[in-house]
Design a protein around this motif. Structure first.
Motif, PDB file in Angstrom:
ATOM      1  N   VAL A  61      -0.631   0.361  -0.082  1.00 43.86           N
ATOM      2  CA  VAL A  61      -0.263  -0.923   0.512  1.00 43.86           C
ATOM      3  C   VAL A  61       1.241  -1.131   0.389  1.00 43.86           C
ATOM      4  O   VAL A  61       1.819  -0.968  -0.687  1.00 43.86           O
ATOM      5  CB  VAL A  61      -0.999  -2.093  -0.187  1.00 43.86           C
ATOM      6  N   ASN A  62       1.866  -1.504   1.504  1.00 39.85           N
ATOM      7  CA  ASN A  62       3.283  -1.877   1.526  1.00 39.85           C
ATOM      8  C   ASN A  62       3.362  -3.352   1.920  1.00 39.85           C
ATOM      9  O   ASN A  62       2.994  -3.723   3.037  1.00 39.85           O
ATOM     10  CB  ASN A  62       4.049  -1.023   2.533  1.00 39.85           C
ATOM     11  N   TRP A  63       3.840  -4.155   0.996  1.00 42.11           N
ATOM     12  CA  TRP A  63       3.871  -5.611   1.186  1.00 42.11           C
ATOM     13  C   TRP A  63       5.323  -6.050   1.304  1.00 42.11           C
ATOM     14  O   TRP A  63       6.096  -5.955   0.363  1.00 42.11           O
ATOM     15  CB  TRP A  63       3.183  -6.263  -0.009  1.00 42.11           C
ATOM     16  N   GLU A  65       7.877  -9.084   2.138  1.00 41.28           N
ATOM     17  CA  GLU A  65       7.994 -10.546   2.208  1.00 41.28           C
ATOM     18  C   GLU A  65       9.367 -10.919   2.756  1.00 41.28           C
ATOM     19  O   GLU A  65      10.396 -10.528   2.202  1.00 41.28           O
ATOM     20  CB  GLU A  65       7.786 -11.142   0.818  1.00 41.28           C
ATOM     21  N   VAL A 138       1.577  -5.040   5.146  1.00 34.84           N
ATOM     22  CA  VAL A 138       1.375  -6.469   5.320  1.00 34.84           C
ATOM     23  C   VAL A 138       2.749  -7.123   5.325  1.00 34.84           C
ATOM     24  O   VAL A 138       3.530  -6.962   4.376  1.00 34.84           O
ATOM     25  CB  VAL A 138       0.504  -7.083   4.208  1.00 34.84           C
ATOM     26  N   ASP A 140       4.657 -10.546   5.249  1.00 32.78           N
ATOM     27  CA  ASP A 140       4.446 -11.948   4.840  1.00 32.78           C
ATOM     28  C   ASP A 140       5.738 -12.712   5.132  1.00 32.78           C
ATOM     29  O   ASP A 140       6.711 -12.634   4.375  1.00 32.78           O
ATOM     30  CB  ASP A 140       4.102 -11.979   3.348  1.00 32.78           C
ATOM     31  N   ALA A 168      -4.656  -2.659   2.710  1.00 31.86           N
ATOM     32  CA  ALA A 168      -3.779  -3.740   3.175  1.00 31.86           C
ATOM     33  C   ALA A 168      -4.575  -4.904   3.752  1.00 31.86           C
ATOM     34  O   ALA A 168      -4.138  -6.053   3.685  1.00 31.86           O
ATOM     35  CB  ALA A 168      -2.806  -3.192   4.220  1.00 31.86           C
ATOM     36  N   LEU A 171      -5.291  -7.383   1.072  1.00 28.82           N
ATOM     37  CA  LEU A 171      -4.106  -8.196   0.764  1.00 28.82           C
ATOM     38  C   LEU A 171      -3.893  -9.248   1.845  1.00 28.82           C
ATOM     39  O   LEU A 171      -3.501 -10.388   1.536  1.00 28.82           O
ATOM     40  CB  LEU A 171      -2.867  -7.303   0.650  1.00 28.82           C
TER      41      LEU A 171
END
Length: 353
Positions: A61-63, A65, A138, A140, A168, A171
């Motif tokens: 997962v790459n989040w 923001e 994801v 954000d 992902a 999330l």
């Protein structure tokens, strides 16, 4: 109303797809935070430059923001790098846009509003947010930085819960759940204020509380604009069953829909309560007016016979037998006092006041 008018004026004359920030946080600097994790590791880089963001091949997962809409050009470049349609970018920075769900071959996205308590603790900030789900990514995006997700970040960092073991799409659900939960905060505050007003009105408050009631009604009406479209957006996700969301995870989105249905019930309940408070306030005002009129009527009624007596002896006839009576004045005054007292006691006995 003036804020909405100013926001609309900013959009007038602009071509379709032209990103124009219409909010009130223009001083909030645009910045990026990059988080990536798998079942074994979690890492966070902040702040980070756009050019430095590259998928970590060992992360599930790459989040990413993004907060602050101060730099529109930066946001446009961000959209180009992640293949986000310019029309969606336009909707993200337009803070008056209603919540919605959008899907294409590259991603699915939800635009929504979230709420956070202001520093004075007496009102709320409304944050314009977009969550975009791509393969292993994801995004954000929100209007200004907040601490809404701090507890979620800490749990994922410590490996608590299911997030580190899932992809992902989970999330994506976690962030939606976190932002939807902020609506409970607003409804809890509205509930306290409504019941406080109800107690005041049931206590026969002599104050006209229509301004406070109208203020709450305005807030509830505004909530409706964001709550109902968001419920439709989540329902659309469940209906479409996007490929980016695993079938096993759709049950979590059904849970989100349950929360939104519950929030909708709160809206209906508090909206009805506002209407009843308006009626109760009107009834209290009328009752207070009636009490004043009753008091004035009682005073007038007591003084009618006294005025009649005074009028008789105020006539200028030459021959009035009582005028020659040595104690005539005292007799008349005492009679008038006794008459007034007897009328007062009679009305009290009849419970007219």
């Amino acid at each position: 109303m003036k804020k909405i008018r100013r926001a609309i004026n900013k959009k007038v004359g602009k071509p379709p797809g032209e990103a124009v920030y219409t909010g009130n946080y223009s001083e909030e600097q645009t910045k990026l935070i990059y988080r990536f994790y798998n079942p074994d590791t979690f890492d966070e880089v902040k702040p980070i430059e756009l050019s430095e963001i590259k998928p970590k091949f060992n992360s599930d997962v790459n989040w990413i923001e993004l907060s602050g809409f101060n730099d529109i050009e930066f946001i446009k470049k961000f959209g180009e790098q992640f293949a986000i349609h310019q029309m969606l970018i336009e909707d993200i920075v337009n803070t008056n846009h209603l919540p919605k769900f959008e899907e294409n071959e590259e991603y699915i996205a939800v635009v929504l509003k979230a709420f956070s308590l202001k520093e004075n603790g007496e009102s709320y900030n409304r944050n314009n947010i977009c969550i975009i789900l791509k393969d292993k990514f994801v995004l954000d995006i929100h209007e200004f930085s907040n601490n809404i997700n701090d507890s979620k970040i800490e749990r994922i960092k410590l490996g608590k819960g299911k997030a580190r073991k899932k992809g992902a799409d989970y999330l994506f659900y976690v962030l939606l759940d976190s932002y939807i939960d902020t609506y409970y905060l607003v409804f809890d505050d509205l509930s306290d204020r409504l019941y406080e007003l109800e107690d005041l009105l049931l206590g026969k408050s002599k104050e006209n509380l229509i301004e406070q009631i109208h203020k709450i009604k305005k807030e509830i009406t505004e909530l409706r604009k964001f709550l109902f479209p968001l419920r439709e957006a989540i329902a659309q996700i469940i209906k479409d069953e996007p490929e980016l969301i695993e079938e096993d995870n759709l049950i979590y989105f059904r849970d989100l829909l349950d929360h939104l249905n519950q929030l909708t019930e709160y809206f209906q309940m508090y909206n009805d309560m506002v209407k009843s408070l308006v009626d109760l306030n009107t009834s209290n005002i009328n009752n207070n007016i009636n009490q004043v009129m009753k008091f004035l009527t009682i005073i007038a009624t007591i003084f009618i016979p006294l005025t009649f007596i005074a009028g008789i002896y105020g006539m200028n006839f030459e021959y009035m037998p009582e005028l020659q009576f040595k104690y005539g004045y005292y007799v008349v005054v005492i009679s008038m006092v006794l008459l007034g007292i007897s009328m007062f006691l009679y009305m009290k006995m009849k419970r007219w006041f």
